[in-house]
Design a protein around this motif. Structure first.
Motif, PDB file in Angstrom:
ATOM      1  N   ARG A 140       0.816  -1.222   0.000  1.00  0.00           N
ATOM      2  CA  ARG A 140       0.000   0.000   0.000  1.00  0.00           C
ATOM      3  C   ARG A 140       0.845   1.265   0.000  1.00  0.00           C
ATOM      4  O   ARG A 140       0.491   2.258  -0.630  1.00  0.00           O
ATOM      5  N   ILE A 141       1.988   1.240   0.719  1.00  0.00           N
ATOM      6  CA  ILE A 141       2.810   2.454   0.826  1.00  0.00           C
ATOM      7  C   ILE A 141       3.845   2.559  -0.297  1.00  0.00           C
ATOM      8  O   ILE A 141       4.656   3.485  -0.308  1.00  0.00           O
ATOM      9  N   GLY A 142       3.802   1.631  -1.251  1.00  0.00           N
ATOM     10  CA  GLY A 142       4.645   1.751  -2.423  1.00  0.00           C
ATOM     11  C   GLY A 142       5.952   0.995  -2.383  1.00  0.00           C
ATOM     12  O   GLY A 142       6.819   1.199  -3.251  1.00  0.00           O
ATOM     13  N   ALA A 143       6.119   0.107  -1.417  1.00  0.00           N
ATOM     14  CA  ALA A 143       7.333  -0.704  -1.356  1.00  0.00           C
ATOM     15  C   ALA A 143       7.325  -1.713  -2.507  1.00  0.00           C
ATOM     16  O   ALA A 143       6.263  -2.103  -2.987  1.00  0.00           O
ATOM     17  N   PRO A 144       8.511  -2.159  -2.955  1.00  0.00           N
ATOM     18  CA  PRO A 144       8.539  -3.218  -3.970  1.00  0.00           C
ATOM     19  C   PRO A 144       7.865  -4.477  -3.436  1.00  0.00           C
ATOM     20  O   PRO A 144       8.161  -4.919  -2.336  1.00  0.00           O
ATOM     21  N   PHE A 145       6.945  -5.032  -4.214  1.00  0.00           N
ATOM     22  CA  PHE A 145       6.075  -6.090  -3.693  1.00  0.00           C
ATOM     23  C   PHE A 145       5.560  -6.928  -4.851  1.00  0.00           C
ATOM     24  O   PHE A 145       4.849  -6.418  -5.719  1.00  0.00           O
ATOM     25  N   SER A 146       5.930  -8.187  -4.887  1.00  0.00           N
ATOM     26  CA  SER A 146       5.436  -9.069  -5.939  1.00  0.00           C
ATOM     27  C   SER A 146       5.594 -10.516  -5.482  1.00  0.00           C
ATOM     28  O   SER A 146       6.332 -10.812  -4.546  1.00  0.00           O
ATOM     29  N   GLN A 147       4.899 -11.418  -6.147  1.00  0.00           N
ATOM     30  CA  GLN A 147       5.065 -12.841  -5.890  1.00  0.00           C
ATOM     31  C   GLN A 147       6.297 -13.326  -6.648  1.00  0.00           C
ATOM     32  O   GLN A 147       6.587 -12.816  -7.730  1.00  0.00           O
ATOM     33  N   PRO A 148       7.049 -14.269  -6.135  1.00  0.00           N
ATOM     34  CA  PRO A 148       6.797 -15.017  -4.904  1.00  0.00           C
ATOM     35  C   PRO A 148       7.433 -14.406  -3.652  1.00  0.00           C
ATOM     36  O   PRO A 148       7.233 -14.918  -2.566  1.00  0.00           O
ATOM     37  N   LEU A 149       8.215 -13.324  -3.816  1.00  0.00           N
ATOM     38  CA  LEU A 149       8.971 -12.794  -2.668  1.00  0.00           C
ATOM     39  C   LEU A 149       8.083 -12.191  -1.594  1.00  0.00           C
ATOM     40  O   LEU A 149       8.448 -12.153  -0.421  1.00  0.00           O
ATOM     41  N   TRP A 150       6.914 -11.669  -1.988  1.00  0.00           N
ATOM     42  CA  TRP A 150       5.955 -11.103  -1.030  1.00  0.00           C
ATOM     43  C   TRP A 150       6.626 -10.033  -0.172  1.00  0.00           C
ATOM     44  O   TRP A 150       7.323  -9.159  -0.695  1.00  0.00           O
ATOM     45  N   SER A 151       6.496 -10.079   1.121  1.00  0.00           N
ATOM     46  CA  SER A 151       7.026  -9.022   1.988  1.00  0.00           C
ATOM     47  C   SER A 151       8.542  -9.058   2.122  1.00  0.00           C
ATOM     48  O   SER A 151       9.147  -8.109   2.627  1.00  0.00           O
ATOM     49  N   ALA A 152       9.189 -10.130   1.662  1.00  0.00           N
ATOM     50  CA  ALA A 152      10.652 -10.189   1.710  1.00  0.00           C
ATOM     51  C   ALA A 152      11.293  -9.269   0.683  1.00  0.00           C
ATOM     52  O   ALA A 152      12.452  -8.879   0.833  1.00  0.00           O
ATOM     53  N   GLN A 153      10.543  -8.900  -0.351  1.00  0.00           N
ATOM     54  CA  GLN A 153      11.127  -8.068  -1.403  1.00  0.00           C
ATOM     55  C   GLN A 153      11.558  -6.706  -0.856  1.00  0.00           C
ATOM     56  O   GLN A 153      12.646  -6.217  -1.155  1.00  0.00           O
ATOM     57  N   TYR A 160       7.824 -13.130   7.630  1.00  0.00           N
ATOM     58  CA  TYR A 160       6.843 -14.108   7.155  1.00  0.00           C
ATOM     59  C   TYR A 160       7.282 -14.786   5.858  1.00  0.00           C
ATOM     60  O   TYR A 160       7.000 -15.961   5.629  1.00  0.00           O
ATOM     61  N   ALA A 161       7.977 -14.023   5.008  1.00  0.00           N
ATOM     62  CA  ALA A 161       8.384 -14.580   3.709  1.00  0.00           C
ATOM     63  C   ALA A 161       9.833 -15.048   3.695  1.00  0.00           C
ATOM     64  O   ALA A 161      10.374 -15.357   2.633  1.00  0.00           O
ATOM     65  N   CYS A 162      10.465 -15.152   4.844  1.00  0.00           N
ATOM     66  CA  CYS A 162      11.873 -15.591   4.916  1.00  0.00           C
ATOM     67  C   CYS A 162      11.972 -17.111   4.973  1.00  0.00           C
ATOM     68  O   CYS A 162      12.654 -17.678   5.835  1.00  0.00           O
ATOM     69  N   VAL A 163      11.281 -17.767   4.062  1.00  0.00           N
ATOM     70  CA  VAL A 163      11.250 -19.233   4.006  1.00  0.00           C
ATOM     71  C   VAL A 163      11.458 -19.668   2.558  1.00  0.00           C
ATOM     72  O   VAL A 163      11.250 -18.887   1.621  1.00  0.00           O
ATOM     73  N   PRO A 164      11.852 -20.918   2.343  1.00  0.00           N
ATOM     74  CA  PRO A 164      12.093 -21.386   0.970  1.00  0.00           C
ATOM     75  C   PRO A 164      10.889 -21.226   0.054  1.00  0.00           C
ATOM     76  O   PRO A 164      11.050 -20.984  -1.146  1.00  0.00           O
ATOM     77  N   PHE A 165       9.681 -21.342   0.600  1.00  0.00           N
ATOM     78  CA  PHE A 165       8.471 -21.223  -0.219  1.00  0.00           C
ATOM     79  C   PHE A 165       8.434 -19.900  -0.960  1.00  0.00           C
ATOM     80  O   PHE A 165       7.986 -19.821  -2.107  1.00  0.00           O
ATOM     81  N   HIS A 166       8.868 -18.822  -0.304  1.00  0.00           N
ATOM     82  CA  HIS A 166       8.858 -17.497  -0.927  1.00  0.00           C
ATOM     83  C   HIS A 166      10.198 -17.133  -1.558  1.00  0.00           C
ATOM     84  O   HIS A 166      10.244 -16.560  -2.654  1.00  0.00           O
ATOM     85  N   LEU A 167      11.277 -17.423  -0.875  1.00  0.00           N
ATOM     86  CA  LEU A 167      12.601 -17.036  -1.360  1.00  0.00           C
ATOM     87  C   LEU A 167      13.136 -17.986  -2.429  1.00  0.00           C
ATOM     88  O   LEU A 167      14.001 -17.590  -3.235  1.00  0.00           O
ATOM     89  N   HIS A 210      -5.952 -23.617  -2.158  1.00  0.00           N
ATOM     90  CA  HIS A 210      -5.496 -22.303  -2.616  1.00  0.00           C
ATOM     91  C   HIS A 210      -3.996 -22.302  -2.867  1.00  0.00           C
ATOM     92  O   HIS A 210      -3.215 -22.780  -2.040  1.00  0.00           O
ATOM     93  N   GLN A 211      -3.574 -21.759  -4.005  1.00  0.00           N
ATOM     94  CA  GLN A 211      -2.158 -21.683  -4.354  1.00  0.00           C
ATOM     95  C   GLN A 211      -1.639 -20.307  -3.932  1.00  0.00           C
ATOM     96  O   GLN A 211      -1.837 -19.325  -4.636  1.00  0.00           O
ATOM     97  N   ALA A 212      -0.954 -20.253  -2.788  1.00  0.00           N
ATOM     98  CA  ALA A 212      -0.602 -18.968  -2.192  1.00  0.00           C
ATOM     99  C   ALA A 212       0.304 -18.117  -3.071  1.00  0.00           C
ATOM    100  O   ALA A 212       0.235 -16.899  -3.033  1.00  0.00           O
ATOM    101  N   ASN A 213       1.170 -18.719  -3.869  1.00  0.00           N
ATOM    102  CA  ASN A 213       2.072 -17.937  -4.702  1.00  0.00           C
ATOM    103  C   ASN A 213       1.584 -17.757  -6.131  1.00  0.00           C
ATOM    104  O   ASN A 213       2.256 -17.151  -6.947  1.00  0.00           O
ATOM    105  N   ALA A 214       0.417 -18.309  -6.447  1.00  0.00           N
ATOM    106  CA  ALA A 214      -0.074 -18.255  -7.821  1.00  0.00           C
ATOM    107  C   ALA A 214      -0.689 -16.902  -8.167  1.00  0.00           C
ATOM    108  O   ALA A 214      -0.685 -16.479  -9.313  1.00  0.00           O
ATOM    109  N   SER A 215      -1.227 -16.211  -7.170  1.00  0.00           N
ATOM    110  CA  SER A 215      -1.868 -14.915  -7.405  1.00  0.00           C
ATOM    111  C   SER A 215      -1.910 -14.150  -6.095  1.00  0.00           C
ATOM    112  O   SER A 215      -1.603 -14.691  -5.035  1.00  0.00           O
ATOM    113  N   ILE A 216      -2.272 -12.887  -6.169  1.00  0.00           N
ATOM    114  CA  ILE A 216      -2.415 -12.064  -4.970  1.00  0.00           C
ATOM    115  C   ILE A 216      -3.896 -12.007  -4.614  1.00  0.00           C
ATOM    116  O   ILE A 216      -4.725 -11.582  -5.430  1.00  0.00           O
TER     117      ILE A 216
END
Length: 300
Positions: free
Chosen positions: A17-30, A59-66, A244-250
């Motif tokens: 929301r505040i404009g930080a870089p944000f995309s799948q699969p990195l999510w909040s780790a980006q 939350y995204a500091c796991v292999p699933f996201h990284l 639900h495929q968590a990394n497939a879409s937002i």
């Protein structure tokens, strides 16, 4: 009257929301990797809104996201960095703000069928060790099955700090609450009581299903003559179906108003919830409404 503590809101969606870089699969780790100042900005916004606990952006500091390679190279360092950022913001706050370490689902949110106990314990233990120096308590987030809860309870033996299992519920209103695995909340609560848990949280579920979850906790505790501290941080997502495929879409956000979310929170509090905040899509403005309501409760 139960003492109420205000938790922060959803970090990932706030970064977006505040404009930080944000995309799948990195999510909040980006943002953590590319623009960590946004992470501190988001923490500060929740504190300014009245949050008394902020949650580490791990939350995204796991292999699933990284991904496996980046996790091996930087996963624990990123989790440590996230904890340091939260600690710095809390330390510089004019109010007394606690930091909650975050242990996320290692194999993706809402996917209990993907859980592997040994790998899950190993990755989670790494995240505990990376963050523990900087946190005051632990939230084991978005737990979708009793098997996950049992495995993570073993990991929590690595810390002496207060720790809470946070269950995610099926997004279907019913006369009994169920975990995403289909298992009953009542059975999950018995499991926690057997492990001498201090409390239980519900997170990353739609607000409509939380009330029944709390009622089921109270039912078990009343039957067994036990007590559990109860916390809630619901999301503002549209209902999530099994598989639900968590990394497939937002996931789509419903955009509850602060007033709408507050009405849910009041019911949770009346049923005994003593720590209330928000998950995905719950913004500083929602936390501000909770904090103002708390002030009204205290002044009565």
């Amino acid at each position: 009257m139960v003492k109420l503590t205000i938790l922060d809101g959803g970090m990932g969606r706030e970064l977006e929301r505040i404009g930080a870089p944000f995309s799948q699969p990195l999510w909040s780790a980006q943002a953590l990797i590319e623009s960590p100042h946004y992470v501190k900005q988001a923490h500060q916004a929740f504190i300014d809104s009245g949050a008394e606990i902020i949650t580490v952006n791990s939350y995204a500091c796991v292999p699933f996201h990284l991904g496996e390679e980046l996790y091996v190279e930087q996963g624990t360092q990123l989790a440590r960095k996230a904890a340091q950022l939260a600690y710095e913001v809390a330390k510089d706050s004019k109010s007394n703000v606690l930091v909650a370490g975050s242990i996320p689902p290692v194999f993706g949110s809402y996917r209990p069928e993907l859980f592997e106990a040994e790998k899950g314990k190993r990755v989670s233990a790494d995240l505990v060790q990376a963050q523990d120096e900087y946190v005051d308590l632990w939230l084991v987030e978005t737990i979708a099955s009793i098997a996950e809860a049992k495995a993570l309870n073993e990991v929590l033996s690595l810390t002496e700090k207060p720790s809470y299992i946070c269950f995610t519920l099926e997004d279907e209103e019913n006369d009994v609450a169920k975990l995403r695995s289909g298992e009953l909340v009542t059975d999950a609560v018995i499991c926690l009581l057997d492990a001498d848990a201090k409390g239980v949280f519900f997170n990353c579920s739609i607000p409509e299903v939380i009330e029944q979850g709390i009622r089921d906790v109270n039912h078990v505790c009343d039957q067994l003559g036990k007590t559990l501290e109860i916390g809630v941080f619901a999301n503002s997502f549209t209902p999530i179906k099994s598989g639900h495929q968590a990394n497939a879409s937002i996931q789509t956000v419903r955009h509850f108003s602060p007033e709408e979310y507050l009405e849910f929170a009041k019911r949770w509090y009346d049923l005994g919830a003593s720590i209330i905040g928000g998950c995905c899509g719950i913004e500083p403005r929602h936390i501000e409404a909770l904090a103002k309501w708390k002030c009204e409760l205290v002044s009565k």
